[in-house]
Design an enzyme around this catalytic site. Structure first.
Site, short mmCIF file in Angstrom:
data_model
loop_
_atom_site.label_atom_id
_atom_site.label_comp_id
_atom_site.label_asym_id
_atom_site.label_seq_id
_atom_site.Cartn_x
_atom_site.Cartn_y
_atom_site.Cartn_z
CE LYS A 113 10.38 -3.47 -20.27
NZ LYS A 113 11.49 -4.14 -20.88
CE LYS A 193 6.63 -0.48 -29.70
NZ LYS A 193 7.23 -1.30 -28.68
CE LYS A 196 5.93 -9.35 -25.35
NZ LYS A 196 6.81 -9.08 -26.42
#
Ligand code: ADP
Ligand code: TRP
Length: 325
Positions: A113, A193, A196
């Site tokens: 991230k 996949k 969001k």
């Protein structure tokens, strides 16, 4: 009696992948009378990425309404917002003092991230500590999560063991993760996949026309209508197979292989299947979204139950660490 606990971040409206991959399986587990389930909305975690309060509130409502729409029994179980039980943050601080810095710095999720997000804040870094507090505060035994959360569960056990070792007793219960290897990854509109972050998701609660439009956006190849098609490489077929009966799947397979059946036909069938399979959840979801007071009442009831348990744990931890109780 096993205590099952899991949380979902309020960082978006729940999509088909979240529902089939996390929410429905967790509700299934909660139906076992041997289990007691603790499901919460990780709204503090969502502050890492969502700074706009009104947006977060909408996502919180959407997630709460989704749990209820799929039949979570809030009378028998516990259902709450993390931010409404202050002990989560208090325990997170105690735990952070038992968390080695390199454990956080080397976490896969943080590394991944921090490369992708533009706002790399300290909350993102300490995310696993707050998650450990969420779990340990309720003496959870089993935590059903996706594969991506496996490391966070290992960290939770390590942090709890470090604290227990320091105080010389089992103040914190070590949880086990439950990762269902059979559970498939639900593909999104583009075949990656569903997520969001990839903007490829299907929101099954959209108004009919909008939902149909989204289904029509599923990527397909350019095989002409009259020619036979390979169902096994097609996303619409894969999504259809997740919800249709065996006979319906066999029929669609035949249609693909016979030719004269276009992707538009398959998408229309998928849309109709969504409308049919999710008729009841859509009705309940809309009811709660239109009656936020009722949703609030259910959450507040859950928060009362959650707080009592959390207070007990915190007082145990405070005492063990020499902060009184
Ligand atoms: P997103 O990828 O959309 O941000 P999250 O990471 O918030 O979703 O996931 C919430 C829960 O839903 C997790 O338990 C995760 O494993 C599950 N989940 C998310 N996307 C999928 C998917 N495409 N297939 C199966 N499960 C999924
Ligand atoms: N990190 C989890 C996710 O992104 C959400 C979460 C927060 C969670 N606290 C938790 C899951 C505690 C299980 C237990 O999916």
């Amino acid at each position: 009696m096993a205590r099952i606990l899991t949380g979902i971040q309020s960082s978006g409206r729940p999509h088909l992948g979240n529902i089939l991959g996390a929410i429905q399986p967790a509700i299934e587990l909660s139906r076992d009378p041997q289990n007691e389930s603790f499901f919460f909305i990780a709204d503090l975690h969502s502050l890492i990425t969502i700074k706009e309060g009104s947006q977060r509130e909408e996502y919180i409502r959407a997630i709460a309404a989704t749990w209820l729409a799929f039949g979570f029994d809030t009378d028998r179980n516990v259902f709450w917002r993390q931010s409404r039980v202050q002990e989560h943050t208090e325990l997170a601080w105690y735990l952070s003092c038992f968390t080695p810095f390199p454990m956080l710095a080397n976490a896969h999720s943080f590394k991944e991230k921090s490369e992708r997000l533009s706002d790399v804040n300290a909350g993102l870094f300490t995310y696993p500590v707050l998650q450990a507090a969420d779990i340990l505060l309720y003496d959870a035994n089993i935590v059903p999560v996706g594969k991506d959360q496996k490391q966070h569960l290992e960290m939770t056990r390590d942090i709890a063991s470090a604290l227990n070792r320091q105080v010389g007793k089992e103040v914190l219960v070590l949880p086990e993760s439950r990762i269902d290897e059979k559970l498939m990854v639900i593909p999104g509109l583009d075949g990656q996949k569903m997520s969001k972050s990839y903007h490829n998701y299907i929101d099954i609660f959209l108004p009919e026309k909008d939902l149909r439009k989204v289904v029509m956006k599923i990527v397909s190849d350019s095989t002409p209508l009259e020619e036979p098609k390979n169902p096994d490489t097609d996303i619409t077929y894969q999504l259809y197979s997740l919800l249709a009966t065996e006979a319906e799947v066999a029929q669609m397979r035949q249609n693909y292989q016979n030719g004269g059946y276009g992707y538009g036909h398959a998408k229309q069938a998928l849309y109709e299947l969504f409308m049919e399979s999710f008729e009841e959840p859509r009705r309940i979801y809309n009811y709660y979204m239109e009656n936020p007071g009722e949703l609030e009442r259910k959450l507040e009831e859950g928060e009362e139950k959650a707080r009592q348990i959390a207070r007990n744990t915190i007082s145990r931890v405070r005492q063990a660490l020499g902060f009184g109780s």
